[in-house]
Design an enzyme around this catalytic site. Sequence first.
Site, mmCIF file in Angstrom:
data_model
loop_
_atom_site.group_PDB
_atom_site.id
_atom_site.type_symbol
_atom_site.label_atom_id
_atom_site.label_comp_id
_atom_site.label_asym_id
_atom_site.label_seq_id
_atom_site.Cartn_x
_atom_site.Cartn_y
_atom_site.Cartn_z
ATOM 1 N N TYR A 158 0.830 -1.210 0.000
ATOM 2 C CA TYR A 158 0.000 0.000 0.000
ATOM 3 C C TYR A 158 0.863 1.258 0.000
ATOM 4 C CZ TYR A 158 -3.897 -3.092 1.177
ATOM 5 O OH TYR A 158 -4.843 -4.079 1.163
ATOM 6 N N GLU A 191 5.517 16.542 1.387
ATOM 7 C CA GLU A 191 4.817 16.510 0.100
ATOM 8 C C GLU A 191 3.799 15.371 0.058
ATOM 9 O OE1 GLU A 191 3.499 18.158 -2.960
ATOM 10 O OE2 GLU A 191 5.460 18.991 -2.483
ATOM 11 N N GLU A 211 -4.823 17.101 0.359
ATOM 12 C CA GLU A 211 -5.539 17.602 -0.821
ATOM 13 C C GLU A 211 -6.590 16.603 -1.301
ATOM 14 O OE1 GLU A 211 -2.654 18.586 -3.804
ATOM 15 O OE2 GLU A 211 -2.121 20.475 -2.829
ATOM 16 N N HIS A 224 -15.172 25.549 -1.471
ATOM 17 C CA HIS A 224 -15.499 26.100 -0.154
ATOM 18 C C HIS A 224 -14.255 26.843 0.333
ATOM 19 C CE1 HIS A 224 -16.491 26.443 4.082
ATOM 20 N NE2 HIS A 224 -17.734 26.127 3.762
#
Length: 115
Positions: free
Chosen positions: A10, A63, A70, A81
């Site tokens: 993952y 990062e 994000e 918004h």
Amino acid sequence: MKKLISSFAYAIKGLNYTFRSQLNFKIHCFGGLLAIILGFLVDLNSYEWLWIILSIAMVIILELVNTAIEILVDLVSPEYHPKAETIKDVAAASVLIGALMALIIGLFIFVPKLI
């Protein structure tokens, strides 16, 4: 053992996604690679390597976290918004501060060796 292997898979999937989708991540990886190459060329000592590797890791980690934030913000607030925008801006600012700190550390280490 299977869970451990899955967790690594993952994580690699997340790195792959971020590298493929985020230009800034590619730029930071390239900068880190350049710093490593320059480090070999100027023969850094152990302490200097420690600072360079920690700086590279800090920027890469920031990062990755910024990208995750994000994506999460886009998921929970697909329409515009102002608070969602602020969250993204603050996350991006953390990467900027980390990158500036890494640059300063790099300058302290490399400039004297190059002069």
